[in-house]
Design an enzyme around this catalytic site. Sequence first.
Site, PDB file in Angstrom:
ATOM      1  N   ARG A 189     -13.790 -17.628  21.480  1.00  0.00           N
ATOM      2  CA  ARG A 189     -14.191 -18.916  22.056  1.00  0.00           C
ATOM      3  C   ARG A 189     -14.819 -18.670  23.420  1.00  0.00           C
ATOM      4  NH1 ARG A 189      -8.790 -22.547  20.609  1.00  0.00           N
ATOM      5  NH2 ARG A 189      -8.805 -22.102  18.358  1.00  0.00           N
ATOM      6  N   CYS A 214       0.818  -1.216   0.000  1.00  0.00           N
ATOM      7  CA  CYS A 214       0.000   0.000   0.000  1.00  0.00           C
ATOM      8  C   CYS A 214       0.849   1.262   0.000  1.00  0.00           C
ATOM      9  CB  CYS A 214      -0.932   0.008   1.216  1.00  0.00           C
ATOM     10  SG  CYS A 214      -1.865  -1.502   1.384  1.00  0.00           S
ATOM     11  N   PHE A 255      -9.375 -15.981  18.224  1.00  0.00           N
ATOM     12  CA  PHE A 255      -9.642 -16.775  19.420  1.00  0.00           C
ATOM     13  C   PHE A 255     -10.979 -16.425  20.055  1.00  0.00           C
ATOM     14  CE2 PHE A 255      -4.960 -17.466  19.423  1.00  0.00           C
ATOM     15  CZ  PHE A 255      -4.988 -18.863  19.442  1.00  0.00           C
TER      16      PHE A 255
END
Length: 265
Positions: free
Chosen positions: A249, A108, A247
């Site tokens: 969870r 970029c 993650f």
Amino acid sequence: MSDLDSTIKRRVLKITDVTASWEEDEIVTEYPLTLFVNDQEFATIVCTPSDLEEMVIGFLASEGAIRSYSEIKHISIDTAQGFAYIELHEQTLLSQQFYSKRRITSCCGKSRQSFYFFSDARTTKPVESTTAVTPAQCIDLMNRLQASSAMHRSTGGVHNAALCTPEGILLGYSDIGRHNALDKIFGRCLKEGIATNDKILVFSGRISSEVLLKSAKIGAGILISKSAPTELALNLAEELAITAIGFVRGNNLNVYTHHERVQLP
């Protein structure tokens, strides 16, 4: 098995702590699809044989072969032989070497050097999104994703991906290939003109650099995963303005990049 069965039944010996028994189990199908673009062999994708047209469109866009659905003149898929024939309005396709050759370039236009494909350098740009989520919404979307896939529940052998708003799932796909599930979303959005810059991607697999780049090309500013990211993926997420959340969870999650899109209680 018919040509487009995504699963098959197979007799297996199931063994538990104290018993063994023969039972019928459902197994996910692995299906190779070879793409020919303007009569040139372009790629072979190993996938789950569902929503193939959407996957082909999304894959071509991800690879930089097309930038919009309007560039496609015709698609036909021979499911019995495993061939997809794509005719583009533009008859000159970028040389095949540029779709397999890696190069070092400035991501970029900034100073950090990142490895990615030539086509990524041509098509990837920072995402512009003002959409925000709360931690509770992230957890809810991940729970909805896992509950929405009957194929995952029956086989345990596919990845799931969904395009969402903070309030719920708009569309979702399953595939043995995590990249394929994202390509199916991309292809559907291109084909139906679905806006993506105000949407969220929820994903069951690891956040790799390739997954991150596909997310950037789709244009969603938030990527939520139940799994871990890689370092390169997070470097790219910083530069491509993507909020990477992993993650997810239970009631826990990690926000790795662009934390401003996550609204804390």
